[in-house]
Design an enzyme around this catalytic site. Structure first.
Site, PDB file in Angstrom:
ATOM      1  N   GLU A 115      -8.861   7.675  11.688  1.00 45.94           N
ATOM      2  CA  GLU A 115      -7.997   6.563  12.064  1.00 45.94           C
ATOM      3  C   GLU A 115      -8.075   6.334  13.567  1.00 45.94           C
ATOM      4  O   GLU A 115      -8.717   7.091  14.300  1.00 45.94           O
ATOM      5  CB  GLU A 115      -6.550   6.853  11.612  1.00 45.94           C
ATOM      6  CG  GLU A 115      -6.423   6.972  10.095  1.00 45.94           C
ATOM      7  CD  GLU A 115      -5.016   7.312   9.633  1.00 45.94           C
ATOM      8  OE1 GLU A 115      -4.130   7.487  10.495  1.00 45.94           O
ATOM      9  OE2 GLU A 115      -4.800   7.416   8.418  1.00 45.94           O
ATOM     10  N   HIS A 243       3.351  -0.819  13.999  1.00 44.88           N
ATOM     11  CA  HIS A 243       2.098  -0.663  13.258  1.00 44.88           C
ATOM     12  C   HIS A 243       1.377  -2.006  13.286  1.00 44.88           C
ATOM     13  O   HIS A 243       1.977  -3.045  12.989  1.00 44.88           O
ATOM     14  CB  HIS A 243       2.345  -0.246  11.803  1.00 44.88           C
ATOM     15  CG  HIS A 243       1.131   0.334  11.155  1.00 44.88           C
ATOM     16  ND1 HIS A 243       0.049  -0.443  10.808  1.00 44.88           N
ATOM     17  CD2 HIS A 243       0.799   1.610  10.831  1.00 44.88           C
ATOM     18  CE1 HIS A 243      -0.883   0.330  10.275  1.00 44.88           C
ATOM     19  NE2 HIS A 243      -0.451   1.578  10.279  1.00 44.88           N
ATOM     20  N   ARG A 291      -2.980   2.537  18.374  1.00 45.48           N
ATOM     21  CA  ARG A 291      -2.120   1.502  17.794  1.00 45.48           C
ATOM     22  C   ARG A 291      -1.485   0.575  18.825  1.00 45.48           C
ATOM     23  O   ARG A 291      -1.309  -0.608  18.562  1.00 45.48           O
ATOM     24  CB  ARG A 291      -1.024   2.165  16.950  1.00 45.48           C
ATOM     25  CG  ARG A 291      -1.559   2.746  15.664  1.00 45.48           C
ATOM     26  CD  ARG A 291      -0.479   3.447  14.889  1.00 45.48           C
ATOM     27  NE  ARG A 291      -1.022   3.984  13.642  1.00 45.48           N
ATOM     28  CZ  ARG A 291      -0.327   4.726  12.794  1.00 45.48           C
ATOM     29  NH1 ARG A 291       0.927   5.034  13.054  1.00 45.48           N
ATOM     30  NH2 ARG A 291      -0.879   5.165  11.685  1.00 45.48           N
ATOM     31  N   HIS A 352       7.427   0.490  13.340  1.00 45.28           N
ATOM     32  CA  HIS A 352       6.898   1.518  12.448  1.00 45.28           C
ATOM     33  C   HIS A 352       7.419   2.920  12.737  1.00 45.28           C
ATOM     34  O   HIS A 352       7.778   3.650  11.826  1.00 45.28           O
ATOM     35  CB  HIS A 352       5.364   1.502  12.545  1.00 45.28           C
ATOM     36  CG  HIS A 352       4.676   2.487  11.660  1.00 45.28           C
ATOM     37  ND1 HIS A 352       4.783   2.456  10.289  1.00 45.28           N
ATOM     38  CD2 HIS A 352       3.851   3.535  11.954  1.00 45.28           C
ATOM     39  CE1 HIS A 352       4.059   3.434   9.767  1.00 45.28           C
ATOM     40  NE2 HIS A 352       3.491   4.115  10.753  1.00 45.28           N
ATOM     41  N   ARG A 387       2.330   7.670  19.685  1.00 44.86           N
ATOM     42  CA  ARG A 387       1.925   8.658  18.679  1.00 44.86           C
ATOM     43  C   ARG A 387       0.504   8.393  18.190  1.00 44.86           C
ATOM     44  O   ARG A 387       0.156   7.274  17.818  1.00 44.86           O
ATOM     45  CB  ARG A 387       2.884   8.615  17.489  1.00 44.86           C
ATOM     46  CG  ARG A 387       2.459   9.515  16.328  1.00 44.86           C
ATOM     47  CD  ARG A 387       3.489   9.508  15.230  1.00 44.86           C
ATOM     48  NE  ARG A 387       3.565   8.255  14.522  1.00 44.86           N
ATOM     49  CZ  ARG A 387       2.865   7.959  13.417  1.00 44.86           C
ATOM     50  NH1 ARG A 387       1.999   8.820  12.933  1.00 44.86           N
ATOM     51  NH2 ARG A 387       3.024   6.793  12.821  1.00 44.86           N
TER      52      ARG A 387
END
Length: 532
Positions: A115, A243, A291, A352, A387
């Site tokens: 990811e 997100h 992100r 998110h 994160r």
């Protein structure tokens, strides 16, 4: 009611802790309380997986640590990052031993995903419902423990401290003690007290503060709000992760369906309304950038083109593999008329994950004695300003274990509980109009989404503070004069969390990680955490 260990929240953090304590002390009582059903948690909606180094020939702890530090943009606690990454494999093996199943290939090796922000393939997953599978395994194990009591539909109102014994408690009060909690029992509509020598907060996130979120309706920031009211320390609340790819459905509010980042990891491409693959204009990592970068890029494209969404193009991908890895996503899209083999998926960013929260040390201690916190409600130092994808489930398990180790070793030293007064509801009456609560909630979500979203500036933040102050004043008036309800309690908590996010954002005079302020578009030389 009195218990030995009290756990508030039934996601992966709370269940892992409860299970370990119950096994260590078979003669002690462990109580888990949750305001909804046992499995209605943020854990359940975690799709992508859990990041862990499981093949030291192809991957390394150093690489995972470095990826986490880069994503955290200078604010990670390196010692905590090393703890989580290096202790992670043992914690993952434990949940496998408890029955969690992760996808394997024909040879029996784990299928590993990749990811955004990860330099290697290291994401363990169970199709696209990893969190649900882990929650299932933990609940099955908890049910077999005879000394764990599960109380559902029980809403925590406040943490009990010396304040409730008549003492003045402030932020500077030394040795604030937690004695348990006051709760609203939805089954009998009575306010009760649950006393405990040790309390763990594992109350999850706060995405419902925003108009659109990937979080379920229970994610209202209750733990953070309760600790702040109890004069505990809260840290880095300005870092709200949006997100990049929630399924866009026109006119929908509340919980949005998540399109996991793993889809981009498998080759999905973001395109704007004109069909252009735009990520290369924003970052050399393109669709696999962290992100915060992807979410801001999408936000920019939507503003440039005047649209409410962009698209995720999966049409070129192997559809049989897509259906095998992402069956939940495939079925959801099909249910609203989107065939991912033919149509691009409309997506837009949604609130998110909260990278900040209740400030803890490396053993999960909050600033209040005998009160621990882990999972999304905590700020351990792992995530910093942003994160890294799929680090949250790992953090929850590692810190649940560390909270367990510390609390069982200190349990015998905890002093006996004082005589705690019953809840005083005198002078209150039933609310006459629920619209006072529901409309205030809509106003809060609108303010947070419009003024304290992906991109911020000083004028917006000042406007948000003024409006939140008014909402707080009105809601506190309701709280003081009417009988409490879950709706009123959640609104009160969300207003507190909205205030904390906005206040922390106004204190940060720079742009870093998930916090981007157009008045301060660059990082400052002063690298610091914002503690409230």
């Amino acid at each position: 009611m009195q218990t030995d260990f009290l756990v508030i929240g039934s996601g992966i953090a709370g269940l892992t802790y409860a299970l370990k304590v119950a096994q260590h002390f078979p003669d002690k009582k462990v109580t888990i309380i949750t305001k909804a059903t046992a499995d209605e948690t943020n854990t359940k909606y975690a799709q992508g997986g859990i990041a862990v180094v499981n093949d030291l020939e192809k991957d390394s702890f150093d690489k995972h640590i470095e990826d986490t530090l880069i994503a955290g943009d200078g604010l990670c606690n390196k010692e905590v990052v090393e703890i989580v990454v290096k202790e992670g494999p043992a914690r993952v093996q434990e949940i496998i031993d408890w029955g969690a199943q992760f996808d394997k290939d024909a040879e029996g090796d784990f299928k590993l995903g990749r990811e955004g922000g990860h330099s290697e393939f290291r994401i363990l997953h169970h199709k696209d419902v990893t969190g649900r599978e882990m929650e299932r395994a933990l609940l099955d194990a908890v049910e077999k423990a005879s000394n764990i009591e599960f109380i559902k539909h029980c809403f925590v109102i406040d943490i009990i401290t010396q304040h409730h014994l008549g003492y003045l408690v402030t932020k500077s009060t030394p040795d604030i003690n937690c004695y348990g909690v006051y709760v609203l029992n939805a089954k009998n509509n009575r306010i009760e007290k649950i006393l405990s020598k040790i309390t763990l907060l594992a109350t999850g996130g706060n995405g419902q503060v925003y108009r659109t979120t990937t979080n379920p309706s229970i994610a209202t920031g209750d733990g953070v709000a309760m600790v702040y009211r109890a004069k505990g320390r809260i840290e880095n609340m300005e870092f709200i992760q949006f997100h990049p790819t929630a399924l866009y459905e026109a006119g929908k509010r509340g919980q949005a369906f998540l399109i996991t980042e793993a889809v981009r990891g498998d080759g999905g491409i973001l395109r704007n309304i004109n069909g252009e693959a735009f990520m290369e204009r924003y970052d050399e990592r393109k669709d696999l950038a962290p992100r915060d970068i992807v979410a801001r890029a999408i936000d920019s494209e939507m503003k440039i083109t005047g649209t409410e969404n962009v698209f995720l193009d999966c049409r070129h991908m192997d559809m049989e593999k897509f259906k095998e890895h992402f069956p939940n996503i495939y079925e959801k899209c099909l249910s609203i008329g989107i065939d991912v083999a033919v149509n691009m998926i409309p997506v837009a960013p949604a609130a998110h994950y909260s990278c900040g929260g209740i400030k803890t040390d490396e053993w999960g201690h909050s600033s209040i004695r005998h009160l621990y916190a882990c999972g999304e409600c905590s700020s351990t130092g792992l995530h910093g300003a942003n994160r890294l994808a799929s680090n949250s489930l790992l953090e929850a398990m590692v810190f649940a274990h560390r909270c367990y180790v510390d609390s069982v070793s200190s349990y015998e030293q905890v002093e006996n509980l004082p005589d705690i007064p019953d809840w005083n509801a005198s002078g209150t009456s039933e609310p006459k109009e629920m619209i006072l609560i529901t409309q205030s909630l809509k106003e809060l979500q609108q303010v947070m989404s419009d003024y304290v979203g992906i991109v911020r500036n000083n004028v917006r933040l000042q406007r948000a503070i003024r409006r939140i102050d008014l909402l707080f004043e009105e809601t506190e008036g309701l709280y003081q004069t009417t009988t409490v309800s879950p709706q009123l309690l959640e609104l009160r908590n969300m207003i507190t969390v909205g205030y904390l996010i906005t206040k922390a954002a106004s204190f940060r005079k720079e742009s870093r990680g998930l916090h981007f302020n157009t008045d301060y578009p660059y990082k400052s030389d002063l690298v610091q955490n914002i503690v409230l």
